[in-house]
Write a protein that holds these residues in place. Structure first.
Motif, PDB file in Angstrom:
ATOM      1  N   ASN A  24       0.844  -1.213   0.000  1.00 59.48           N
ATOM      2  CA  ASN A  24       0.000   0.000   0.000  1.00 59.48           C
ATOM      3  C   ASN A  24       0.874   1.256   0.000  1.00 59.48           C
ATOM      4  OD1 ASN A  24      -2.600  -1.143  -0.051  1.00 59.48           O
ATOM      5  ND2 ASN A  24      -2.455  -1.617   2.136  1.00 59.48           N
ATOM      6  N   LEU A  25       1.847   1.248  -0.900  1.00 59.29           N
ATOM      7  CA  LEU A  25       2.848   2.307  -0.947  1.00 59.29           C
ATOM      8  C   LEU A  25       2.991   2.827  -2.369  1.00 59.29           C
ATOM      9  CD1 LEU A  25       5.186   3.870   0.480  1.00 59.29           C
ATOM     10  CD2 LEU A  25       6.666   1.922  -0.104  1.00 59.29           C
ATOM     11  N   ALA A  26       3.035   4.152  -2.516  1.00 63.06           N
ATOM     12  CA  ALA A  26       3.167   4.767  -3.838  1.00 63.06           C
ATOM     13  C   ALA A  26       4.149   5.933  -3.777  1.00 63.06           C
ATOM     14  CB  ALA A  26       1.811   5.239  -4.338  1.00 63.06           C
ATOM     15  N   PHE A  27       4.716   6.247  -4.933  1.00 65.48           N
ATOM     16  CA  PHE A  27       5.657   7.354  -5.049  1.00 65.48           C
ATOM     17  C   PHE A  27       5.294   8.226  -6.247  1.00 65.48           C
ATOM     18  CE2 PHE A  27       7.920   3.838  -3.086  1.00 65.48           C
ATOM     19  CZ  PHE A  27       8.580   4.442  -2.013  1.00 65.48           C
ATOM     20  N   GLU A  28       5.434   9.528  -6.074  1.00 69.48           N
ATOM     21  CA  GLU A  28       5.318  10.485  -7.158  1.00 69.48           C
ATOM     22  C   GLU A  28       6.638  11.225  -7.294  1.00 69.48           C
ATOM     23  OE1 GLU A  28       2.422  11.816  -9.370  1.00 69.48           O
ATOM     24  OE2 GLU A  28       2.468   9.643  -9.127  1.00 69.48           O
ATOM     25  N   LEU A  29       7.190  11.234  -8.502  1.00 67.14           N
ATOM     26  CA  LEU A  29       8.451  11.910  -8.770  1.00 67.14           C
ATOM     27  C   LEU A  29       8.146  13.284  -9.356  1.00 67.14           C
ATOM     28  CD1 LEU A  29      10.113   8.811 -10.455  1.00 67.14           C
ATOM     29  CD2 LEU A  29      10.405   9.559  -8.085  1.00 67.14           C
ATOM     30  N   ASN A  30       8.287  14.297  -8.544  1.00 67.16           N
ATOM     31  CA  ASN A  30       7.880  15.641  -8.945  1.00 67.16           C
ATOM     32  C   ASN A  30       9.067  16.478  -9.384  1.00 67.16           C
ATOM     33  OD1 ASN A  30       5.295  14.938  -8.343  1.00 67.16           O
ATOM     34  ND2 ASN A  30       5.138  16.140  -6.468  1.00 67.16           N
ATOM     35  N   ASN A  32      10.863  15.151  -4.363  1.00 68.10           N
ATOM     36  CA  ASN A  32      11.219  16.372  -5.082  1.00 68.10           C
ATOM     37  C   ASN A  32      12.465  16.125  -5.931  1.00 68.10           C
ATOM     38  OD1 ASN A  32      11.998  18.903  -5.950  1.00 68.10           O
ATOM     39  ND2 ASN A  32      11.614  19.912  -4.008  1.00 68.10           N
ATOM     40  N   CYS A  33      12.265  16.070  -7.250  1.00 67.95           N
ATOM     41  CA  CYS A  33      13.370  15.838  -8.184  1.00 67.95           C
ATOM     42  C   CYS A  33      13.731  17.102  -8.950  1.00 67.95           C
ATOM     43  CB  CYS A  33      13.003  14.728  -9.168  1.00 67.95           C
ATOM     44  SG  CYS A  33      12.478  13.186  -8.408  1.00 67.95           S
TER      45      CYS A  33
END
Length: 229
Positions: A153-159, A198-199
């Protein structure tokens, strides 16, 4: 089939009358037709009529003789599509909006992924072969998540920088940030922990500058795996 000038005149008379307009369509010396909506426009080709109709706010004119009746693959609306634009085996859409919605809802991979995303996918699949990891899919919250691990139940967003600075204006930035908030809320409701990474400092993809983002992701994954154990 060749369309005569008389046929075109007749069709447009019927068409305008159906919208409560009774034009006088007269052939002129150069075999053109004077547009009854934009009176100072002389049109010579079928496409020019549609340009005039569009400018006047009327629906475009397409006769079955020139087009085929098709069904929009997204909304189900029946519409006419010009025959020369029909492509065998490809879906039909009544508008660009429907086309974009359909493609976003039916894609398994993101079509505009960064090199960083590609590289991270390659590394994560090597590091965690036992985990099912989804990349750029919409099935979890009906919105695209860059990385999603269902079992944790884990997600990542590369912004990237577009999420933090008004590169394309304040309005676009607000739209992107609102979308991030909606994703976070949707994940919260589904019991998914969403981490924003934060990328924005990475101006150009390099493996050595990408290692820190991989380290952040693997640290969180390892922590979650330990909690589940």
């Amino acid at each position: 089939m060749r369309i005569t000038q008389d046929q075109l005149i007749k069709w447009f008379q019927e068409y305008y009358q159906s919208y409560g307009v009774v034009p006088a369509l007269n052939k002129v010396r150069d075999k053109s037709i004077s547009c009854p909506v934009i009176h100072n426009t002389i049109v010579r080709k079928f496409g020019s009529w549609n340009n005039a109709l569009k400018a006047a706010g009327l629906p475009l004119f397409v006769k079955p003789i020139l087009a085929k009746e098709v069904v929009c693959c997204n909304c189900g609306e029946v519409f006419y599509k010009q025959r020369h634009r029909l492509q065998e085996g490809k879906p039909d859409f009544c508008s660009n909006s429907c086309a974009a919605t359909y493609k976003n809802c039916h894609k398994n991979q993101g079509t505009r992924r960064s090199k960083l995303e590609d590289w991270l996918e390659e590394q994560l699949l090597k590091l965690y072969p036992e985990l099912e990891i989804h990349f750029n899919r919409k099935d979890a919250i009906n919105a695209e998540l860059d990385i999603y691990i269902p079992s944790l139940n884990l997600a990542f967003e590369l912004n990237g920088i577009f999420h933090y600075e008004p590169i394309y204006g304040a309005e676009k930035l607000a739209s992107i940030q609102n979308n991030d908030k909606r994703k976070f809320q949707a994940c919260l409701e589904k019991g998914i922990e969403l981490a924003f990474i934060n990328c924005s400092q990475q101006k150009k993809f390099k493996k050595y500058t990408s290692q820190k983002y991989l380290h952040i992701i693997t640290s969180i994954i390892n922590s979650k795996v330990s909690e589940e154990a």
